[in-house]
Each structure stands twice: as structure tokens, then as C-alpha cells.
Write a protein that holds these residues in place. Structure first.
Motif, PDB file in Angstrom:
ATOM      1  N   TRP A 167       0.839  -1.208   0.000  1.00  0.00           N
ATOM      2  CA  TRP A 167       0.000   0.000   0.000  1.00  0.00           C
ATOM      3  C   TRP A 167       0.872   1.255   0.000  1.00  0.00           C
ATOM      4  N   MET A 168       1.933   1.247   0.804  1.00  0.00           N
ATOM      5  CA  MET A 168       2.845   2.389   0.836  1.00  0.00           C
ATOM      6  C   MET A 168       3.475   2.627  -0.532  1.00  0.00           C
ATOM      7  N   ALA A 169       3.876   1.546  -1.214  1.00  0.00           N
ATOM      8  CA  ALA A 169       4.506   1.682  -2.526  1.00  0.00           C
ATOM      9  C   ALA A 169       3.542   2.293  -3.534  1.00  0.00           C
ATOM     10  N   ILE A 170       2.292   1.830  -3.531  1.00  0.00           N
ATOM     11  CA  ILE A 170       1.287   2.373  -4.457  1.00  0.00           C
ATOM     12  C   ILE A 170       1.026   3.842  -4.160  1.00  0.00           C
ATOM     13  N   TRP A 363      -5.637  -2.757   3.376  1.00  0.00           N
ATOM     14  CA  TRP A 363      -4.193  -3.008   3.383  1.00  0.00           C
ATOM     15  C   TRP A 363      -3.479  -2.157   4.425  1.00  0.00           C
ATOM     16  N   ILE A 364      -4.164  -1.174   4.974  1.00  0.00           N
ATOM     17  CA  ILE A 364      -3.650  -0.497   6.173  1.00  0.00           C
ATOM     18  C   ILE A 364      -4.327  -1.205   7.342  1.00  0.00           C
ATOM     19  N   PRO A 365      -3.640  -2.114   8.012  1.00  0.00           N
ATOM     20  CA  PRO A 365      -4.308  -2.906   9.049  1.00  0.00           C
ATOM     21  C   PRO A 365      -4.683  -2.067  10.265  1.00  0.00           C
ATOM     22  N   GLU A 366      -5.875  -2.258  10.734  1.00  0.00           N
ATOM     23  CA  GLU A 366      -6.328  -1.561  11.934  1.00  0.00           C
ATOM     24  C   GLU A 366      -7.461  -2.340  12.578  1.00  0.00           C
ATOM     25  N   LYS A 367      -7.606  -2.111  13.851  1.00  0.00           N
ATOM     26  CA  LYS A 367      -8.645  -2.784  14.628  1.00  0.00           C
ATOM     27  C   LYS A 367      -9.974  -2.057  14.458  1.00  0.00           C
TER      28      LYS A 367
END
Length: 705
Positions: A167-170, A363-367
Motif C-alpha cells: 500500500w505504501m509503494a502504491i 491493506w492499512i491494518p487496523e482494529k
């Protein structure tokens, strides 16, 4: 964009004692056994450049800054992540609901808690320890580039999941280095085509950059208002939609001949047309800034937990951003010369949508948050409000939010009302934020904060004046360089981005082992030499000694100044991440990055005023750039050096692999106002362990401050 912050090193002060460095490395390796395992994390939004854009803006297309040191007498410590000795895939494992992930390096930390300490650990003996950092060599990096790069990504994935890295790369390649770089590059040819002078153009570009200084507001809003249970996901999705709307309006607004029609209709029509372009560009900038802050919040959290990862994720971020910038600049210049702006807006539309699917699927994991959590209330369908966190820490929330809202208000007032009033308001706001930070945060944080303000504000940008000088035609400036956009934006831009790639590599394998203060002082001193290239060309000295403008500019400005810029950006990006306190990574990271970007905006507003008040004429048939040499000497060389070097002594003189602030020692998250007793180290550790068992939620915890 402008990372016109210079930084340099006093080589005599960089002699590091070999024994002390070995001892520090051993202590870092041993302390790793006591790190808690991170369970599920969610890092709220946080640059930059700077620089990004975390950092200030350089409206002169090739950015200006500093160069590289010799490392012969410097013992280097590699900040690369510790590598698991276990065989198998090092990628992160995710649960179905994306609420937790654990990499092999993290799993080892869990396992280590159930193993007794060995004698070797107790004696600080790391001999044979598979986690001992092995410094990379020139041979590894340049003789075996593919294996060295592969090893870098393997090390990086031991701290950051492959989904998050993807996700960071995109985001960095297609948004920060793609669509945002595109609109910033178009600012010069578009506004110059409309007959807007350099001072006004710099005001417009400052307005477009304003969302990057809104990061504190975006971060706080993300923390307090989970949408459909997620702090970050839908803020990111909505920002992408805003960017798409901006691109669509541009496509409808800018048709063939529309600029000529506005010019023919008179100054008011030109003003209205330019205002709509600024609004659309600002929408695209908002998308880029929001996505950037989300990624920064996540990696700042993990950098705090694993300081031995050093600046690796920063290098990863800049690398992908530079790749996108190279691709973008390769076609912006020629298409601008040909007048194909409409096609460029179609490209911007396609680039804006690229992170939509990866963001939507998490793709940014979070609760996921629920209304049943303590302090959580339901505002409306799909939106929650973390009232408990807000009530508990109302003062820092309000200060951080005010910082984020100040930037667009200040930019709008300065651009559309009065430059003088805007600058006066900016000065008052900076003083207010400085005083508030002094009373809210620990002394070490305040000193770093003050260093950031002084360093960024001292780099007064005159980039638009230089850009207009370099691209002036023969009618405006008969004896000028007369660069076309293909050369000025594309050729020098691509060369500069390639140089930045090497700058990232050089920093990662050489300067990343320096102490923060030394690295910053070094780039300030060398950065003071970079504007000399502009001075020589403006004075036409290079022509007198027989060196063509394009050759001298390419070898000097495009290469030297870009190298300086990237070497300055990386340590500051790392500092922003390392001073974020536990539990407030997102909001405080956003606050420091937002202040840096706000100061960058102030420096550009000052530069706009300097250009205007100097009497320069930058458009028309009889231009006058007589004041430009004096402006370069005073505002690009003397002031950044005289202010920047003393400011670096406010920054702790620690290695980049070390934590900058010991938050447990500071006891900052004790509610002294409520008369509570300071927590003991055992109590702090128990609280931290409870946080981990609860899922490592990154919202503002109730015991902070």
C-alpha cells in the motif's frame, strides 16, 4: 516541492569511539529481548518531505539542498531491521478481519518472553547472536545490487507487513510521486501561460500545498471519528474521491483554447480561471496529504517499537516516491511545451484512483472500533465519536486541531486578501503553537519542536523567481538561459530524481549510522553551497568562462542540489516519527509534520513577499531580475546557515537507531493535574502490557498526559 532545509556535519565532531559504539550496539541487541510483542496495531494518520511532501515546497522545479560526506573516519552502525534466524516466509500473517498481524521478528519477541535469559544475554555478549546487526558494505550494495536489495526488503518485512508495504509503494509512487508531483510541476507552465507573475504564482502554489499542513487536523479527526468502525480506512477512501472530483472538474474546465479565451476576456476572467485551477489542484493535494499521513502514522508507531529499524522505512518511502516522480516528470515537460494540458489531466485522473481498491480492502491494518467501547458514542449511522478520549485530553486535541486548521485559513487570507495580514497572522500562530507546546509536552519534545520551526522558517523560498528567470523567453530576458519546459521540468527533473535515488541509497548505507545532530549540521553547511550554482548562472559567470547554461545547470542544480535535498529530508522524516509518544503516534506525528509544513508555507509566503517587494518584473516584454542575486545570497545562503546550525543543538545527539525521547522516564502520560502519583516503572510496563493484550489500539489512551 521544497525541502530547502540544509544540514551539515562538523567532521571533526563525528569521530565516534569504537568501544562505545560496540557497547551501544550490544545494549540495543539485549534490550530487544525485553520488547513487547505488538499485537494488532492501527496507526492513525500522521508527510512529508517535506517533506514530503513532508517538508516545505520548492517551486523551483529542481529542489535545492546539500551533499555527501566522506566516511573514512566514521564508524558506521547499520539501522537495518533485525532479521529472524528462522527459516520460512518472513511475510506478515493476517487474520481474516485484518485486525491483527504478526511478522516472524515480532513472533520471536513473543517467544523470547517465555524463554529464560541466558548467561550470554546477561553479560551483554552478542557473539553468535543471529540478530546482531551486520553493516552493509560498498561491495554488497554495488557489486551485488539485486541480492542487496532483496535482503533490504526481507529485513524491512520483518517489521512491516507486505500488505502495508505494498500500500505504501502504491501511494508513494502513484499519488505523492505521481499525481501530486504532476500538479505541482504544472503550476509553472499553467500559471505562466495565463500571464501570472512569479510572486502571485508562488502564493497559488502555497495555497495548493495547504492540505499538507492540515495533517494535524486530519490526524485528530481520524482518531476521534471512526467511520464504519475504522479510524483510517474511510478517511482515505473519501480523500481519494475528493481527488477524483478535482480531476474531473479540471477536465471539464480546461478545454482547448480556454486559457486564451480567459486572457482575451481580461484580468478578472484570468483571475477566476486561475482560482478554479487552484481549487482543483488543492483537491488533488488533499488526497495525497491524507494518504501520506495515514502511512506515516503506521510506520511511526512501529519505528517507536523497533528503533533498531532505523530509517529503513523512510528510505523505502522516498524510493517509491522518487520512482513515481521520475515517471511523471518524463512526460510533463514535453506535453507542457506542446500545450497538451487536457491529456495531462486525464493522466492525473487515472493516477488518483490507483490506491482505491487496496485501501478499501484494508491493506492499512487496523482494529475495528465499536460503540460498546468505553467512552465511545454514536453520532450517526456509520460514524462514532471517541468522546472519552476527547474529554480526557481536550487541550492537546484542540491545539493539534487548531494547528491543522490554521494552514488553509492563513493561505486563503494571504492569497486572496492581503499578504501582509497573512504573514502577521502566521507569526502570531507560530508563537501561540510554540507556547502551547512548551506547556503541554516534555522539555525534550519542545526543544526538537523549536528546532523544526527555526530550521524550516529560515529557508525563505524564492523558487518562483528563479523558475521565471530560467524559463523567461528572449523578449522578457534577452540574455537569459531561455530553458523550455522539456529541459527544465523533464530532463533536469528526471536527472534530479535519479540522483535522489542514489541519495536514498547513500543515506541508508552511510549517513544512517551518524547521529542526528551530526547529519543535520553536515547538510546545512553543504546546503549553503548549493545556491551558489544559481548565483553563478544569474550573474552569467558561467557563460563568461565558456560553460553553457544547460550544462552548468544540469551538473550543478539538478544533481548537486537534489542530492542535498534528499539527504536533508530523510533525517527530519525520521525525527518526526521518533518523537511521537506511545498511544498518540498519529496525532502528535501529524502535529510535528503539520508544523513543519506550516513553516514551509510561511517561508514561501515570505519568499513571495520578498519577490514582490524587491521590485522584480517577471512577466511581459521587459523583465527585471536585478535584485535576484542579492536575494539568493541573503535568503538562500546566509539566513539558513546562521539560523539552522544553532537550531540543531536543540535536537538530542543520539544515533538514528535509538529512541529520541524516553517517554516512560519523562512520565509525560501521568495526569499531574489530577494530583495522581507518578507511575513506577513496573506500573508503566503493566499498563503497556495491558495495551498490547487489548489489541494495540492506537487511539489516544485515557492515561496520557
Amino acid at each position: 516541492m521544497d525541502n530547502n532545509l540544509s544540514s551539515s556535519t562538523n567532521l571533526s565532531s563525528l569521530e565516534l569511539d569504537q568501544d562505545s559504539l560496540v557497547e551501544e550496539t550490544n545494549n540495543n541487541n539485549n534490550s530487544r529481548n525485553h520488547l513487547r510483542s505488538p499485537s494488532t496495531t492501527t496507526s492513525p494518520p500522521s508527510s512529508a518531505t517535506a517533506t514530503s511532501p513532508s517538508s516545505s515546497i520548492n517551486f523551483q522545479q529542481p529542489s535545492t539542498n546539500t551533499t555527501i560526506p566522506t566516511m573514512e573516519d566514521i564508524t558506521r552502525i547499520d539501522p537495518s531491521p533485525l532479521i529472524s534466524s528462522q527459516d520460512g516466509d518472513s511475510s506478515t500473517q493476517y487474520t481474516d478481519d485484518m485486525t491483527s498481524y504478526t511478522s516472524y521478528a515480532e513472533q520471536e519477541l513473543i517467544d523470547s518472553q517465555h524463554k529464560p535469559n541466558t548467561a550470554s544475554n546477561n553479560n551483554n555478549n552478542n557473539e553468535g547472536d543471529p540478530h546482531t546487526l551486520t553493516p552493509p558494505t560498498w561491495h554488497d550494495t554495488f557489486v551485488h545490487p539485486f541480492s542487496s536489495t532483496k535482503q533490504f526488503f526481507i529485513e524491512l518485512s520483518s517489521f512491516f507487513s507486505w500488505e502495508f508495504l505494498s500500500w505504501m509503494a502504491i501511494q508513494q509512487c502513484f499519488i505523492s510521486g505521481g499525481v501530486f508531483a504532476l500538479v505541482m510541476s504544472l503550476g509553472l507552465p499553467l500559471f505562466k501561460e495565463l500571464g501570472i507573475d512569479a510572486s502571485r504564482q508562488q502564493l497559488y502554489m502555497t495555497m495548493i500545498f495547504a492540505p499538507w499542513a492540515m495533517k494535524p487536523f486530519i490526524g485528530v479527526a481520524s482518531d476521534l471519528f471512526p467511520i464504519r468502525g475504522y479510524n483510517k480506512r474511510y478517511f482515505a477512501v473519501y480523500s481519494i474521491l475528493i481527488g477524483l472530483v478535482g480531476c474531473c472538474v479540471l477536465l471539464g474546465l480546461y478545454q482547448s483554447g480556454s486559457a486564451e479565451a480567459a486572457i482575451a476576456a481580461g484580468p478578472e476572467a484570468v483571475q477566476s480561471f486561475a482560482d478554479w485551477i487552484v481549487i482543483c489542484f488543492t483537491a488533488v493535494s488533499y488526497e495525497a496529504a491524507t494518504l501520506d499521513i495515514l502511512g506515516e502514522g503506521k510506520y511511526s508507531e512501529l519505528m517507536r517499537k523497533y528503533p533498531e529499524s532505523g530509517s529503513s522505512i523512510i528510505s523505502f518511502k522516498f524510493g517509491w516516491s522518487l520512482l513515481g516522480s521520475i515517471i511523471t516528470q518524463s512526460f510533463v515537460g514535453p506535453m507542457s511545451d506542446a500545450g497538451y494540458f487536457h491529456i495531462l489531466f486525464w493522466i492525473a485522473l487515472m493516477l488518483s484512483v490507483t490506491p482505491f481498491y487496496p485501501t478499501l480492502v484494508g491493506w492499512i491494518p487496523e482494529k475495528k472500533r465499536t460503540k460498546d467501547e468505553p467512552g465511545m458514542t454514536k453520532l450517526c449511522s456509520g460514524c462514532l465519536f471517541d468522546k472519552g478520549s476527547f474529554q480526557e485530553k481536550k487541550v492537546p486535541f484542540l491545539v493539534i486541531t487548531a494547528c491543522g486548521l490554521a494552514a488553509p485559513i492563513m493561505a486563503a487570507v494571504t492569497t486572496y486578501a492581503s499578504l501582509g495580514i497573512g504573514l502577521a497572522v502566521s507569526a502570531v500562530l507560530l508563537v501561540a503553537f510554540t507556547v502551547a507546546t512548551y506547556f503541554i509536552f516534555p522539555p525534550t519534545f519542545f526543544k526538537v519542536f523549536l528546532a523544526i520551526i527555526l530550521t524550516y522558517c529560515s529557508n525563505v523560498s524564492i523558487g518562483s523567481g528563479l523558475s521565471y528567470f530560467y524559463t523567461a523567453d528572449a523578449a522578457c530576458l534577452p540574455d537569459g538561459p531561455h530553458f523550455d519546459y522539456t529541459y527544465y521540468i523533464t530532463i533536469t527533473g528526471v536527472v534530479g530524481s535519479v540522483v535522489n535515488f542514489f541519495g536514498v541509497i547513500l543515506y541508508q548505507y552511510f549517513l544512517s549510522g551518524w547521529r542526528f545532530r551530526s547529519a543535520l549540521i553536515f547538510t546545512i553547511v553543504i546546503g549553503a553551497l548549493a545556491p551558489m550554482i544559481d548565483l553563478i548562472i544569474v550573474m552569467r559567470w558561467n557563460v563568461k568562462i565558456g560553460i553553457p547554461d544547460k550544462v552548468f545547470f544540469l551538473l550543478g542544480n539538478a544533481i548537486f542540489e537534489n542530492l542535498v535535498g534528499i539527504l536533508q529530508s530523510i533525517p527530519f522524516s525520521s525525527i518526526f516519527a521518533k518523537i511521537a509518544p506511545p498511544g498518540m503516534e498519529s496525532a502528535v506525528f501529524a502535529y510535528t509534520v503539520g508544523i513543519a509544513n506550516f513553516c514551509g508555507m510561511v517561508s514561501n509566503l515570505l519568499g513571495s513577499g520578498v519577490i514582490k517587494w524587491s521590485g522584480m518584473t517577471t512577466v511581459g516584454d521587459d523583465c527585471n531580475f536585478d535584485a535576484l542575486p542579492n536575494l539568493i545570497v541573503v535568503f538562500s545562503i546566509l539566513i539558513p546557515t546562521l539560523v539552522g546550525i544553532p537550531a540543531t543543538f536543540l535536537i538530542p545527539n543520539v544515533l538514528q537507531t535509538e529512541n529520541m525521547i524516553d517517554w516512560e522516564k519523562e512520565q509525560w502520560y501521568v495526569s499531574q493535574r489530577d494530583g495522581e502519583e507518578p507511575l513506577s516503572e513496573e506500573d508503566v510496563e503493566n499498563n503497556n502490557a495491558d495495551d498490547d493484550r487489548d489489541g494495540g489500539d492506537s487511539r489516544i489512551e485515557s492515561h496520557l498526559l
